[in-house]
Structure formats: structure tokens, C-alpha cells
Design a protein around this motif. Structure first.
Motif, short mmCIF file in Angstrom:
data_model
loop_
_atom_site.label_atom_id
_atom_site.label_comp_id
_atom_site.label_asym_id
_atom_site.label_seq_id
_atom_site.Cartn_x
_atom_site.Cartn_y
_atom_site.Cartn_z
N GLU A 83 0.80 -1.22 0.00
CA GLU A 83 0.00 0.00 0.00
C GLU A 83 0.84 1.27 0.00
O GLU A 83 0.29 2.38 -0.12
N LEU A 84 2.17 1.15 0.11
CA LEU A 84 3.00 2.34 0.27
C LEU A 84 4.44 2.05 -0.10
O LEU A 84 5.00 1.04 0.30
N ASN B 186 6.20 11.99 0.17
CA ASN B 186 5.28 11.60 1.23
C ASN B 186 5.25 12.64 2.34
O ASN B 186 4.19 12.97 2.88
N PHE C 136 -1.05 8.34 2.79
CA PHE C 136 -0.38 7.60 1.72
C PHE C 136 -1.32 6.98 0.69
O PHE C 136 -0.85 6.48 -0.33
N ASP C 137 -2.62 7.02 0.91
CA ASP C 137 -3.54 6.41 -0.05
C ASP C 137 -4.83 7.23 -0.11
O ASP C 137 -5.67 7.17 0.78
N ARG C 138 -4.98 8.01 -1.17
CA ARG C 138 -6.15 8.89 -1.29
C ARG C 138 -7.45 8.09 -1.33
O ARG C 138 -8.48 8.54 -0.82
N THR C 139 -7.42 6.91 -1.91
CA THR C 139 -8.66 6.14 -2.02
C THR C 139 -9.24 5.83 -0.64
O THR C 139 -10.47 5.73 -0.49
#
Length: 351
Positions: free
Chosen positions: A70-71, A82, A258-261
Motif C-alpha cells: 500500500e505504500l 510523502n 499515503f492512499d487517497r482512495t
């Protein structure tokens, strides 16, 4: 790749320097690293993805060079990006806390230097998020544990959330994508706990998963309506009491950068998550009041079954994350995580 500084302020690509994480940690543990920030003492705290160094007035966060599904933080450039994203997003709810991204520079003599403006001969080997240190005694989870959370604190916090969601623009999203997010995670949650939890706990988690699957089949219109009504916004993404500080005004830090979704969500979902965490800490009234205040101010009155689904879903996400920590836990750590999982299961069973 990493970068060195030119005299004109631009950056020149360089091979990744040989400066191991241990050397950076050793340097940042020492007060001399912060001679421009008036530090006499340094406390180092390791998290899953970073090292945080606390001085009397400031906090400095160094990202670990890791690559996960995921990152990706495996290069200096990715860690810099980041850091900048973290600062930009967190300034939405904590505008006076996140100051800047500082360079960790390797000087010509081989020593490290933490600075805002590297010299032309420096080689930037990492980046550090520079923040104002917030008072632990005003952190929401600490206030809950000491039973010091006041109704006035809850009212002030409620206003902050209402204003944040009120001025957040709707994010276009298909109903299929929104429903697919929940379907996918329900199955991933169950798969993660299948071989990790004791039978009694697994049975309880399986009952929760069954209820969620049934909801997604029989009540999916409630979720679709949230998308059609334009309720999906870019939120905080990890709204827990340990990220909330009851200053004046309140500050909310550590969004999921770290994850816009994972930040694209329904405000009722996000506030239900906060309510769940308050409930687990024994102060369910706090989260319930904040959610009720949001609904009253916004005029948004979702079906109570939807709120129950959001809370249960969030609890199962937290159970999954805790269950994964059991893989390499010591006996004492295992007891801690199993107790945490049991707390979430109890919250689910209250619905």
C-alpha cells in the motif's frame, strides 16, 4: 536516486547515498541535531512506518525506507513526496502544527545535518517532517481515560468537524466502486483472521462478517444513496482519539496520507469510526454526541442501519490490523492484541 543542492536552489540527481537508517536514527536521537530548535532532551518513538523524535517544543518524523503493497517509501525522492503530502493534508485540520519538511544532509566531512536550506556541497540523504509538539495531556484518548473530557470539549470538536465536512467538495464516484470497496474489505477482513484468531473470537468475527454480507445484499440502496446524494468527500481517513488534541481550537493530526482512495469516504462513516473508538475506550457518549451534532447541523440524517454497518465495518478493519500484529508478537504483546480485538468484538455486538 537522491539529490544534492545547487547554488541556484535547484536539485541535481545523485546515486542513492550510503547512509543507513541506523546512522540517521543515531544522529536524530542526540540534542545536538536540533541546535537551531532549542532542544535539550530528545525522546525517540518507533512506529510501524517511521521514527518520531520529540524535543521540548517540537516533533520530527523520519520515514522508514520501506516498500509495502500500500505504500512505497524506498527512495529519498518518494519519502520527500510523502512528507510534503503529509504536511499539505494535515494542515487542513491542524494548520499551525505542521511547519515544514527539513533536509537531512550528508556534509562533505561525512557528518549529518538537519536543516531547512542545505549547502551546495551537501547531499540530501532524507527528509524529516517538522511539527509543533502537542501536549499529551490534551490528547483525546488520554482525556477519556482520565475521565477529564468535558461537554464543552465535545461541542468545540463537533464544530471543527462540521466546518471541515461542510467545506469539503463532493468527490465523484460510481456506486459500483463504493460498494466494491466494502465487499472487498469484508472478505479481506475475514481471510486475515481465519488462521490467526482463537476459535471463540473467530466465530464472533465470522458472525460480524455474515451480518455485513447480508447488509450489502439487502440494504445496498442505503450505500448507493450516499454516493448519489454527493456525500463522498476527501476526509481524514484515520480519525481516532489518539489523533485529536483538545487545544483551543482543537487540532486533528496524522491523517492517512499515503492512499487517497482510503480518504474518500462518507463523513458519517468517518464519525462513526470515531464513535466506535470512543466506545471501545468506555466513552461512547462522546462519539455519539459528535455524530448527532454533525447530523443536526448538516441536516444529513442517514438511516440508523447504515450507521450500524459503518461502525461494524470499521471495527472489523481494526480487528484485521490487530490480528496481523499477532504474527510476530511476544506473549505479552499477544495478550495486548487479543484484548484489543475482544474490545472491538464487544462494540460490534452492541449494535
Amino acid at each position: 536516486m537522491t539529490y544534492s543542492s545547487r547554488g541556484d536552489g535547484s536539485a541535481v540527481a545523485q546515486p542513492e547515498p550510503d547512509c543507513p537508517l541506523e546512522a540517521k536514527i543515531s544522529y536524530l536521537r542526540h540534542p545536538d541535531a536540533y541546535r537551531f530548535y532549542h532542544a535539550r532532551h530528545v525522546e525517540a518513538i518507533e512506529t510501524r512506518l517511521s521514527w518520531v523524535f520529540l524535543t521540548e517544543r517540537h516533533a520530527f518524523k523520519l520515514k522508514k525506507p520501506r516498500k509495502l503493497p500500500e505504500l512505497d517509501l524506498s527512495t529519498v525522492a518518494l519519502r520527500r513526496a510523502n512528507c510534503l503530502t503529509e504536511i499539505r493534508l494535515n494542515r487542513r485540520l491542524a494548520p499551525t502544527v505542521y511547519h515544514d519538511a527539513l533536509s537531512l544532509a550528508l556534509q562533505a566531512d561525512g557528518t549529518l545535518r538537519l536543516c531547512a536550506r542545505p549547502q551546495p556541497t551537501d547531499r540530501i540523504v532524507d527528509w524529516v517532517v517538522w511539527m509543533r509538539r502537542l501536549p499529551t495531556e490534551r490528547r483525546m484518548d488520554e482525556l477519556i481515560r482520565s475521565k477529564a473530557m468535558l461537554p464543552s470539549d465535545v461541542r468545540r470538536l463537533s464544530v471543527i468537524f462540521w466546518q471541515f465536512y461542510r467545506f469539503s467538495l463532493p468527490v465523484p464516484m460510481s456506486t459500483d466502486r463504493y460498494l466494491g470497496h466494502f465487499r472487498k474489505n469484508v472478505e479481506e477482513n475475514q481471510e486475515a483472521v481465519r488462521t490467526r484468531l482463537p476459535k471463540g473470537m473467530l466465530d464472533r468475527a465470522s458472525q460480524a462478517a455474515l451480518w455485513q454480507r447480508t447488509f450489502l445484499k439487502t440494504q445496498r440502496t442505503l450505500l448507493r444513496r450516499r454516493v448519489v446524494e454527493g456525500r463522498i468527500i476527501e476526509g481524514h481517513g484515520d480519525l481516532r482519539p489518539e489523533h485529536v488534541f483538545l487545544e483551543s481550537p482543537p487540532k486533528i493530526i496524522d491523517c492517512l496520507e499515503f492512499d487517497r482512495t482510503l480518504r474518500l469516504l462518507d463523513p458519517v462513516d468517518e464519525l462513526s469510526y470515531l464513535a466506535l473508538e470512543c466506545d471501545r475506550l468506555g466513552a461512547g457518549w462522546i462519539g455519539d454526541r459528535i455524530l448527532e451534532s454533525y447530523m443536526l447541523r448538516s441536516g444529513d440524517r442517514p438511516d440508523l442501519r447504515l450507521i450500524a454497518f459503518y461502525r461494524t465495518f470499521r471495527a472489523c478493519i481494526r480487528i484485521r490490523l490487530a490480528a496481523c500484529r499477532l504474527d510476530d508478537a511476544t506473549a505479552g504483546q499477544r495478550e495486548h492484541w487479543l484484548k484489543r480485538i475482544d474490545g472491538y468484538l464487544e462494540c460490534i455486538e452492541k449494535r
